[in-house]
Design a protein around this motif. Structure first.
Motif, PDB file in Angstrom:
ATOM      1  N   LEU A 141      -4.393   9.444   3.486  1.00 12.69           N
ATOM      2  CA  LEU A 141      -4.518   8.215   2.697  1.00 12.69           C
ATOM      3  C   LEU A 141      -3.835   7.051   3.398  1.00 12.69           C
ATOM      4  O   LEU A 141      -4.370   5.942   3.441  1.00 12.69           O
ATOM      5  N   LEU A 144       1.648   6.759  -6.664  1.00 12.64           N
ATOM      6  CA  LEU A 144       0.492   7.605  -6.962  1.00 12.64           C
ATOM      7  C   LEU A 144       0.822   9.080  -6.752  1.00 12.64           C
ATOM      8  O   LEU A 144       0.514   9.928  -7.585  1.00 12.64           O
ATOM      9  N   LEU A 145       1.480   9.366  -5.627  1.00  8.68           N
ATOM     10  CA  LEU A 145       1.782  10.768  -5.318  1.00  8.68           C
ATOM     11  C   LEU A 145       2.850  11.330  -6.248  1.00  8.68           C
ATOM     12  O   LEU A 145       2.850  12.517  -6.554  1.00  8.68           O
ATOM     13  N   ALA A 193       0.834  -1.197   0.000  1.00 11.46           N
ATOM     14  CA  ALA A 193       0.000   0.000   0.000  1.00 11.46           C
ATOM     15  C   ALA A 193       0.871   1.250   0.000  1.00 11.46           C
ATOM     16  O   ALA A 193       0.594   2.219  -0.709  1.00 11.46           O
ATOM     17  N   VAL A 211       2.232   1.761  -3.457  1.00  9.41           N
ATOM     18  CA  VAL A 211       1.198   2.304  -4.336  1.00  9.41           C
ATOM     19  C   VAL A 211       1.014   3.794  -4.069  1.00  9.41           C
ATOM     20  O   VAL A 211       0.952   4.616  -4.983  1.00  9.41           O
ATOM     21  N   LEU A 212       0.979   4.138  -2.786  1.00  7.01           N
ATOM     22  CA  LEU A 212       0.802   5.529  -2.386  1.00  7.01           C
ATOM     23  C   LEU A 212       1.948   6.397  -2.911  1.00  7.01           C
ATOM     24  O   LEU A 212       1.735   7.486  -3.451  1.00  7.01           O
TER      25      LEU A 212
END
Lengths: 340, 282
Positions: A307, A46-47, A39, A42-43
């Motif tokens: 998030l 994504l950022l 996770a 992914v974060l």
């Protein structure tokens, strides 16, 4: 009835039972940690995929190149990606979520403040949902042939078709604007120290969440009850002389609870995440409004923090649901993943 | 997946009713959506009446706070919702089915890794991610919302596809096909996809409904497409402030949204009952 063999799942003695659950807990904890790492990756990706440098959020219009350089150094976006990733993971592992670009306040502290609104709201809404869904769902299955049984299942159809924010608007229109019984939204500035006002402010939002979640939960309770009612073991118990209620409580409840618990986990997570929208309807200063504001202000540390913490909570809820299932159903204990 | 529908024999009588209601509701929205392409009662951005008028013959559900016709906006909302639903499901299906099939055919190690990743992705907050993606693409547009929702849906589709495909792959006719020399692509095309398609399509219908509601939520939060492509969610957000003077504006878009979502769900239920009935017969 004597079986030709002794049914043996995994845990005949209390000791074996404990060790099977322990083994599962360990394995599942490992999965939780790996999930959290994935996770985080992914974060991070994504950022970084977001257009523009996070440093831009610190700068006004017409910043000089020197100012841009300084901002980039402060944010760390001038470092190579792998160094940024290392810092990112290191900080998360220490639960150091940084400070907000806008308010300069500690992100973790701010999240803590916001949680004092979002967590009670989620918990209360969830409680209302269960209180409504479990008895009504069982009733609609047991009395499927009566009009109210059918009526309940029609209402439950609405549960997955109705947007939660619209229910909120309707409830506000009815209870706050027309009847003037409850406030249409807002939360006291002093928070829970002003308990009465805070509690009253929670009623409509929690009711909104509870009604919508309850309606969708109801379908699963109903399906699980129908499964139990059609089962051979219930018929056998009845044939051996158990009354309907006794058979249902002693044999049905535990069996029916297993699928419902995994849905409960998902619904709880959805409720928590759905709070973003609900908080907007009732203008509550929770985690959701923090995220919305942070996204609008490009406040990257706050976005990232919210998030991460919400993903963490969702993963923990999944962990708890899986564990609860194993406690209830010994047949599942040897299995990591339950499929279909 | 536990079957939520009641036992088939109890429901067989109302199967056609469910399906019919679903087709009619969805059909109505499709018809309106298509109609908006060629005809609208008013220019969507024209100030055609007084502010916050109630329902009248000229304005069937009144006007908004700028005096624009609400019924025109509702009609456009149908088109937007259908576009979002179709777009998101198309993206979700393409990515999801490909990954699901790949996982089902992959070696055990890769399959486990993919399955675990999918579990994690599903646990990820869909709406929050969509919010982030939409906010990130500087101009919030319908396209970015569709892509964000499509990607979010793909993990769910992939997990379902993988489970369904694995169930087909252990069948005897697959072994027969393999021993008679069929290539993997051929097995996928001839045996796997046709067999899993019915269940998948029911799931697509459900995802369609979820995507429509999620897009409305995004728009409600102010992260949706700007007018004139305004969705029902945006209409609701604008009407919330004036709900006391013009309650219709806060009610009508919700009814439109719920009717489409229920229509799609009824369609899915009806299809599922039909498929179940067909399976029992064969």
């Amino acid at each position: 009835m004597a079986l030709p063999f002794k049914p043996r799942y995994c845990c005949d003695t209390p000791r074996a039972r404990t060790s099977a659950i322990l083994a599962y807990t360990l394995r599942r904890t490992l999965i939780l940690i790996v999930s959290l790492f994935v996770a985080a990756v992914v974060l991070f990706v994504l950022l970084r995929l977001l257009p523009g440098d996070p440093a831009n959020a610190l700068l006004g219009v017409g910043a000089t190149p020197q100012q841009i350089e300084a901002a980039r150094a402060q944010v760390g976006s001038d470092q190579p990606l792998h160094v940024q990733f290392g810092t990112f993971i290191g900080n998360l592992a220490r639960l150091d979520l940084g400070t907000s670009f806008v308010s300069r306040a500690s992100v973790l502290e701010e999240i803590g403040n916001r949680m004092s609104v979002t967590l009670p709201l989620t918990a209360l809404g969830f409680l209302i949902a269960i209180t409504l869904a479990v008895p009504l769902g069982m009733l609609s299955a047991i009395r499927a042939d009566r009009w109210y049984g059918a009526a309940i299942s029609v209402i439950s159809q609405l549960g997955i078709a109705i947007p939660v924010f619209w229910v909120g608007i309707l409830l506000v229109t009815l209870f706050a604007i027309n009847l003037r019984w409850l406030p249409s939204g807002g939360f006291p500035l002093r928070g829970w120290s002003n308990f009465g006002e805070a509690a009253i402010g929670m009623v409509l939002p929690a009711l909104t969440i509870g009604l919508v979640m309850g309606a969708s939960l109801l379908r699963y309770v109903r399906a699980a009850t129908l499964d139990v009612l059609g089962s051979d073991y219930l018929r056998t118990a009845r044939a051996l002389g158990a009354g309907f209620t006794e058979a249902l409580v002693r044999h049905g409840l535990r069996n029916g609870a297993v699928p419902v618990i995994s849905i409960l986990g998902i619904e709880l997570a959805t409720t928590f995440l759905g709070a973003v929208v609900i908080e907007r309807v009732f203008s509550l200063p929770g985690l959701g409004s923090m995220l919305l504001l942070a996204i609008q202000q490009r406040d990257y540390p706050n976005v990232q923090g919210v998030l991460f913490v919400s993903t963490l909570l969702v993963l923990i809820i999944g962990f708890a649901a899986d564990l609860a299932q194993r406690l209830i159903d010994p047949r599942l204990r040897g299995r990591t993943r339950v499929e279909a | 997946m536990s079957d939520v529908a009641a036992s088939p024999n109890r429901r067989r009588g109302i199967v056609s009713l469910t399906l019919m209601a679903g087709i009619m509701l969805v059909g109505l929205h499709i018809a309106i959506g298509l109609l908006t392409l060629v005809w609208l009662p008013y220019e969507p951005n024209a100030f055609t009446g007084g502010r916050l008028e109630g329902a009248s013959l000229a304005h069937w559900v009144g006007t908004d706070r700028l005096g624009r016709d609400l019924f025109t906006q509702l009609m456009i909302g149908s088109r937007i919702a259908l576009t979002v639903g179709l777009g998101a499901v198309a993206i979700g299906a393409t990515i999801g089915v490909s990954i699901g099939i790949l996982a089902a055919f992959a070696s055990r190690w890769l399959d486990d890794a993919l399955a675990a990743t999918l579990d994690i992705l599903i646990a990820f907050p869909t709406l929050l991610i969509a919010m982030l993606v939409v906010a990130a693409s500087d101009t919030a547009s319908l396209g970015s919302a569709i892509v964000a929702l499509g990607i979010a849906l793909s993990a769910i589709v992939a997990r379902l596809t993988r489970i369904l495909a694995k169930r087909v792959l252990v069948m005897d006719y697959i072994t027969a096909a393999r021993t008679s020399g069929s290539s993997w692509p051929k097995i996928v095309a001839i045996h796997v996809l046709p067999n899993i398609w019915p269940t998948l399509s029911v799931n697509f219908a459900l995802q369609f409904g979820l995507a429509v509601i999620a897009e409305a939520s995004l728009s409600y939060l102010g992260l949706g497409a700007p007018p004139p492509n305004a969705s029902w969610g945006r209409m609701l957000q604008e009407a919330q402030g004036t709900v006391y003077t013009a309650p219709l504006g806060a009610i009508a878009p919700g009814i439109a949204l719920v009717s489409l979502a229920i229509g799609v769900n009824l369609l899915a239920d009806g299809l599922r009952a039909r498929i179940d009935a067909a399976r029992t017969l064969s």
